[in-house]
Design an enzyme around this catalytic site. Structure first.
Site, short mmCIF file in Angstrom:
data_model
loop_
_atom_site.label_atom_id
_atom_site.label_comp_id
_atom_site.label_asym_id
_atom_site.label_seq_id
_atom_site.Cartn_x
_atom_site.Cartn_y
_atom_site.Cartn_z
CB SER A 19 71.91 22.20 18.79
OG SER A 19 71.45 22.41 20.37
CE LYS B 284 70.46 24.57 14.30
NZ LYS B 284 70.84 24.70 13.30
CE1 TYR C 210 70.04 25.81 19.11
CE2 TYR C 210 69.96 27.12 17.37
CZ TYR C 210 70.41 25.94 18.00
OH TYR C 210 71.81 25.61 17.59
C1 WQD Z 1 75.89 28.01 29.46
C2 WQD Z 1 76.27 28.07 31.24
C3 WQD Z 1 74.72 29.44 32.48
C4 WQD Z 1 75.73 32.99 30.11
C5 WQD Z 1 73.38 27.58 24.86
C6 WQD Z 1 72.01 27.26 23.79
C7 WQD Z 1 72.53 25.73 22.92
C8 WQD Z 1 73.23 25.80 22.32
C9 WQD Z 1 75.10 26.67 23.21
C10 WQD Z 1 73.16 26.14 19.94
C11 WQD Z 1 74.89 27.90 31.73
C12 WQD Z 1 75.20 30.10 31.85
C13 WQD Z 1 75.52 31.44 30.37
C14 WQD Z 1 76.26 34.29 31.94
C15 WQD Z 1 76.14 32.40 33.11
N1 WQD Z 1 73.78 27.31 21.60
N2 WQD Z 1 75.91 31.23 31.74
N3 WQD Z 1 76.09 33.51 32.74
O1 WQD Z 1 72.40 27.40 27.34
O2 WQD Z 1 74.25 25.81 27.97
O3 WQD Z 1 73.76 26.28 25.35
O4 WQD Z 1 74.39 27.99 24.25
O5 WQD Z 1 73.47 25.63 19.21
O6 WQD Z 1 70.89 26.02 22.20
O7 WQD Z 1 71.20 27.04 24.17
O8 WQD Z 1 75.46 28.07 27.02
O9 WQD Z 1 77.04 29.57 27.25
O10 WQD Z 1 74.58 30.36 27.71
O11 WQD Z 1 75.33 28.55 29.55
O12 WQD Z 1 75.97 31.67 34.04
O13 WQD Z 1 75.62 35.41 31.23
O14 WQD Z 1 76.71 29.36 31.30
O15 WQD Z 1 73.35 29.36 33.39
O16 WQD Z 1 74.42 26.88 33.08
P1 WQD Z 1 74.03 27.00 27.09
P2 WQD Z 1 75.29 29.36 27.30
#
Ligand code: WQD
Length: 323
Positions: free
Chosen positions: A117, A145, A141
């Site tokens: 990741s 990895k 997490y």
């Molecule tokens: C994306 C954007 C949030 C939810 C995570 C893990 C990473 C990987 C992928 C496994 C950000 C915003 C999100 C919500 C929002 N996982 N958001 N409201 O954090 O980039 O990555 O998933 O490998 O390890 O950290 O993905 O989809 O949570 O967030 O505004 O209800 O959407 O702030 O900017 P992220 P995400």
């Protein structure tokens, strides 16, 4: 090729199984404890084995069935949860991976593909992020990895297990032919949350901050279609079968999309209002994360083909619209 997908009944695993099944003469097995994945996700033509990576007996039993390649996708992946319950992540993600590595060594399985990741990088020091970027994970997490990648380096050196560590950016989308319909339970990632709000399963979307230094103030991420990810696993397996060396590559679209761009495209495609409100920033969220995937293109001949905004949102709504 005889490939065993460990954790293959999940969202990425099942799409990856579809891609391997398209490879003529490939035997595809799926080993899963169905804690987050589902038997319903397993495509026709796969051999299915229920078991847990923490149960060494069941794991060794299946690993001894003549596989030449293992794809390890079995992990917990919620960054926030990993900071509250690190033990859950160290036991499952780290101990579980060591069980698999030990099993590969015992059963002479020399090719190991790891679902890694972008979380291994932590706060970006430059963009786009390439594989030489410092690895300083901001959540446990991401550390699990990175820790597994460290073990892979030693097992390569000491046991001759060649690995491909695939550092996914933000996995998204669904099979454009509609062959995969499994939904994540209680998702935290943006796109499934938006889709649940569109389908009326969730009252609204909370936008975590609109004061970031980005064009519209909301977080920007590199969304990579799951079919593009699946294709990269097949190319990585073919690379390991041909070359006698390991590699670590980023898998991303190399373009960034903001929360509001995702939300507005979902409103357009679903024709639903999708209520949303601006909420405080989420701890640990960087403003922007974008991949450099040139190395994967150069070494694997891999190229994202489905990772445009329209395809990602349309293929996802095609599954959620029936929720
Ligand atoms: C994306 C954007 C949030 C939810 C995570 C893990 C990473 C990987 C992928 C496994 C950000 C915003 C999100 C919500 C929002 N996982 N958001 N409201 O954090 O980039 O990555 O998933 O490998 O390890 O950290 O993905 O989809 O949570 O967030 O505004 O209800 O959407 O702030 O900017 P992220 P995400």
């Amino acid at each position: 090729m005889q490939v065993l997908l460990i954790g293959g009944a999940g969202y990425i695993g099942a799409h990856t199984a579809l891609a391997f099944l398209d490879l003529p003469g490939t035997r595809v097995g799926i080993f899963d404890n169905f804690s987050t994945g589902s038997p319903d996700n397993i495509p026709e033509g796969c051999e299915a084995f229920e078991g847990d990576i923490l149960n060494e007996k069941s794991l060794h039993e299946v690993l001894s069935m003549g596989w030449d390649t293992v794809v390890h996708l079995a992990a917990f992946k919620a960054a926030g949860e990993s900071m509250e319950s690190p033990e859950k992540y160290s036991i499952n993600n780290i101990n579980g991976s060591i069980n698999i590595l030990t099993g590969c060594s015992k059963h002479c399985i020399r090719n190991f593909i790891l679902s890694s990741s972008a979380a291994v990088y932590g706060e970006p020091q430059y963009l786009p992020i390439d594989e030489n970027h410092p690895t300083m994970p901001e959540n446990y997490y991401g550390y699990t990895k990175l820790s597994i990648e460290g073990h892979l380096k030693w097992y390569d050196m000491l046991k001759g297990i060649r690995y491909a560590s695939l550092r996914y950016f933000n996995a998204a989308g669904y099979d454009v032919q509609g062959r995969m319909r499994g939904l994540e339970r209680n998702p935290a990632n943006l796109i499934p949350v938006v889709m649940e709000a569109a389908a009326g399963k969730r009252s609204e979307l909370s936008v975590f901050g609109d004061d970031y230094p980005t064009p519209d103030g909301t977080g920007v991420r590199d969304y990579i279609h799951v079919t593009d990810l699946a294709d990269a696993h097949v190319k990585a397996a073919q690379y390991l079968a041909k070359e006698d060396k390991s590699l670590t590559v980023n898998l991303g679209s190399e373009s960034g999309l903001s929360v509001l761009e995702i939300l507005n495209k979902a409103r357009e495609v679903s024709r639903k209002e999708i209520p949303a409100r601006i909420a405080p920033r989420r701890n640990g969220d960087p403003a922007k994360l974008i991949a450099s995937s040139g190395y994967a293109k150069q070494v694997l001949g891999w190229q994202a083909a489905f990772s445009d905004l329209d395809t990602i949102i349309a293929s996802t709504w095609n599954v959620y619209k029936d929720l």
